[in-house]
Design an enzyme around this catalytic site. Sequence first.
Site, short mmCIF file in Angstrom:
data_model
loop_
_atom_site.label_atom_id
_atom_site.label_comp_id
_atom_site.label_asym_id
_atom_site.label_seq_id
_atom_site.Cartn_x
_atom_site.Cartn_y
_atom_site.Cartn_z
N LYS A 118 0.71 -1.33 0.03
CA LYS A 118 0.08 -0.12 0.01
C LYS A 118 0.70 1.27 -0.09
CE LYS A 118 -3.84 -1.88 2.44
NZ LYS A 118 -5.17 -1.45 1.98
N GLU A 150 -1.51 7.02 8.27
CA GLU A 150 -2.47 7.82 7.12
C GLU A 150 -3.42 8.43 8.00
OE1 GLU A 150 -3.37 5.39 3.43
OE2 GLU A 150 -5.25 5.84 4.15
N ARG A 200 -7.47 -7.20 -9.27
CA ARG A 200 -8.00 -8.39 -9.45
C ARG A 200 -9.47 -7.96 -9.75
NH1 ARG A 200 -10.96 -7.86 -4.66
NH2 ARG A 200 -9.84 -7.31 -3.00
P1 ADP Z 1 -8.39 -3.10 2.43
O1 ADP Z 1 -7.03 -3.26 1.80
O2 ADP Z 1 -8.49 -3.58 3.80
O3 ADP Z 1 -9.35 -2.88 1.71
P2 ADP Z 1 -8.35 0.03 2.60
O4 ADP Z 1 -7.06 0.81 2.48
O5 ADP Z 1 -9.01 -0.13 1.04
O6 ADP Z 1 -7.88 -1.46 3.07
O7 ADP Z 1 -9.57 0.66 3.26
C1 ADP Z 1 -10.41 -0.08 3.83
C2 ADP Z 1 -11.79 0.74 4.56
O8 ADP Z 1 -11.07 1.43 5.58
C3 ADP Z 1 -12.08 1.86 3.54
O9 ADP Z 1 -13.33 1.61 2.66
C4 ADP Z 1 -12.74 3.12 4.59
O10 ADP Z 1 -13.84 2.75 5.19
C5 ADP Z 1 -11.62 2.77 5.79
N1 ADP Z 1 -10.24 3.71 5.46
C6 ADP Z 1 -9.16 3.48 5.04
N2 ADP Z 1 -8.35 4.34 5.09
C7 ADP Z 1 -8.92 5.72 5.57
C8 ADP Z 1 -8.59 6.86 5.87
N3 ADP Z 1 -7.47 7.28 5.52
N4 ADP Z 1 -9.53 7.64 6.72
C9 ADP Z 1 -10.91 7.07 6.83
N5 ADP Z 1 -11.15 5.76 6.51
C10 ADP Z 1 -10.21 5.10 6.06
P1 ADP Z 2 -13.43 -6.36 -2.57
O1 ADP Z 2 -11.91 -5.39 -2.24
O2 ADP Z 2 -13.39 -7.09 -3.89
O3 ADP Z 2 -14.62 -5.35 -2.37
P2 ADP Z 2 -12.99 -7.51 0.10
O4 ADP Z 2 -12.30 -6.11 0.36
O5 ADP Z 2 -14.11 -7.94 0.94
O6 ADP Z 2 -13.70 -7.28 -1.31
O7 ADP Z 2 -12.07 -8.58 -0.27
C1 ADP Z 2 -12.28 -9.73 -1.06
C2 ADP Z 2 -11.82 -10.86 -0.45
O8 ADP Z 2 -10.18 -11.06 -0.42
C3 ADP Z 2 -12.50 -11.04 1.06
O9 ADP Z 2 -12.75 -12.66 1.11
C4 ADP Z 2 -11.14 -10.71 1.65
O10 ADP Z 2 -11.18 -11.19 3.04
C5 ADP Z 2 -9.95 -11.01 1.00
N1 ADP Z 2 -8.65 -10.39 1.21
C6 ADP Z 2 -8.38 -9.11 0.42
N2 ADP Z 2 -7.08 -9.12 0.44
C7 ADP Z 2 -6.50 -9.84 1.69
C8 ADP Z 2 -5.48 -10.12 2.35
N3 ADP Z 2 -4.32 -9.22 2.19
N4 ADP Z 2 -5.42 -11.03 3.22
C9 ADP Z 2 -6.25 -11.87 3.51
N5 ADP Z 2 -7.68 -11.75 2.82
C10 ADP Z 2 -7.69 -10.65 2.05
MG MG Z 3 -9.93 -1.88 0.10
#
Ligand code: ADP
Ligand code: ADP
Ligand code: MG
Length: 453
Positions: A115, A200, A292
């Site tokens: 990230k 962040e 993906r």
């Molecule tokens: P992941 O890889 O787990 O999907 P993301 O970085 O996409 O992680 O963040 C997942 C969720 O966490 C976002 O949809 C949002 O709800 C929250 N989030 C992430 N970063 C921030 C931020 N800087 N400020 C507020 N909410 C955040």
């Molecule tokens: P999307 O990003 O497609 O909206 P999710 O954030 O819910 O959906 O992630 C899609 C799937 O991948 C979920 O089953 C989530 O648990 C899994 N996943 C994504 N990134 C990781 C990770 N780094 N480690 C474990 N599981 C992950």
């Molecule tokens: Mg995300």
Amino acid sequence: MKKILIANRGEIACRIIRSCRALGLKTVAVYSEADANAKHVDEADEAIAIGPAAAKESYLVADKVLAAANEAGADAVHPGYGFLAENEGFARAVAEAGMIWIGPRPETIADMGDKERARLLAHGAGVPIVPGSPRFMVNDNAGLEAAGDEVGFPLLVKATAGGGGIGMKRVDAAEDLLATVETTQNMAEKAFGDGAVYLEKLIDQPRHIEIQVFGFGDGGAVHFFERECSIQRRFQKIIEESPAPGLKREIRDAMATAALALTKQERYRGAGTIEFILAPDGQFFFLEMNTRIQVEHPVTEMTTGEDLVGLQLRLARGEEVSKLQQDSIASHGHAIECRIYAENPAKNFLPSPGPLDVYSPPSQGGGIRVDTGVRQGDQVTYFYDPMIAKLITHGVERDVAIEKMLAALDDFRIEGIVTNIPFLKRVLTHPAYLGGRTHTGFVDEHKDDLFKE
Ligand code: ADP
Ligand code: ADP
Ligand code: MG
């Protein structure tokens, strides 16, 4: 390319089989001991066992999946989402074994899977990023205090290798920073084999809006508009929709332009999603890129009429999909997806696995789509993600899509386990949701209304 191995299970494996079939491609499923009788195994042309129920001993073992692909004589591997989908080493091994990897280049997966590196690449493409810090490695937190003060509180500590809502922790005050960083580093090291974290700025009451992109691998790319995914629990999406309600046209266009700039800069290949958060003042920031097919891709398929998995397959088999022009892609009406989970919202969304004694989804057609990987009589086990199905509705306007969703949820009968269906209905009938007043803290803000008995 004639035969595709699907390195996944559940609804996404079934979804991929559907597009393969439409293109005349043969399919090979893989399955664990828990999935010997699963729907995806039934539906594939062939199926190969890859080990015990635990994902770490089956679906997550690159060597076993690769051996299955070789044994079946597959020409290509589709990873779906989750499991090995964002595993650079697996993508590379597939290519080295002489098969087609249906996804971006391994280097792109590595770049975007980190990230903090992804933020720098996005910044380089002129995409706004959330104010944040460089990375901090395990046992090396020199300069952390100053970084925290510079970013400001509240902030998020994020694992650079995190995903799926895992590896993220909020910190409200400077005195808690070091302890939270250390816990997150340890946790990330165990979960992802990489303990690095960064800071962040926490954006207050943001909306999560993402752009579906598709790159041709040569610097060309198109987008398929946005999806709003603000209704979340534990940083994970439960309801997604497109278009984002009330989103100003200029902001939507600027997000799409930014997403395309990054996609083109990376010479991105295939389907991808660029996630943004939108602050209440209209500023938006890059969050991450998912390299993906995304869980919520059906929302975009319903509004644009494109088969996104089909497009992945056609690019992989060498069709000239780069002839696809941006101005030939249009979004019509409004689509919503609800993720139906075996979980108990009243118990902090605790998974509730068990037998699907009754499983009767609403009938499809007329703007109603059900993507699922289960049938009546199947078990939802604690080994995998407890998502049972995705229910997607489409209407000429948002109100119509919501009404269809409520009717379809009423028709969705599941007995034997607790599901989140009643909870989803409460969200969809809440005045704030109906008014389009969504943000990622929606569930928490309205908990008194959403969790009443
Ligand atoms: P992941 O890889 O787990 O999907 P993301 O970085 O996409 O992680 O963040 C997942 C969720 O966490 C976002 O949809 C949002 O709800 C929250 N989030 C992430 N970063 C921030 C931020 N800087 N400020 C507020 N909410 C955040
Ligand atoms: P999307 O990003 O497609 O909206 P999710 O954030 O819910 O959906 O992630 C899609 C799937 O991948 C979920 O089953 C989530 O648990 C899994 N996943 C994504 N990134 C990781 C990770 N780094 N480690 C474990 N599981 C992950
Ligand atoms: Mg995300």
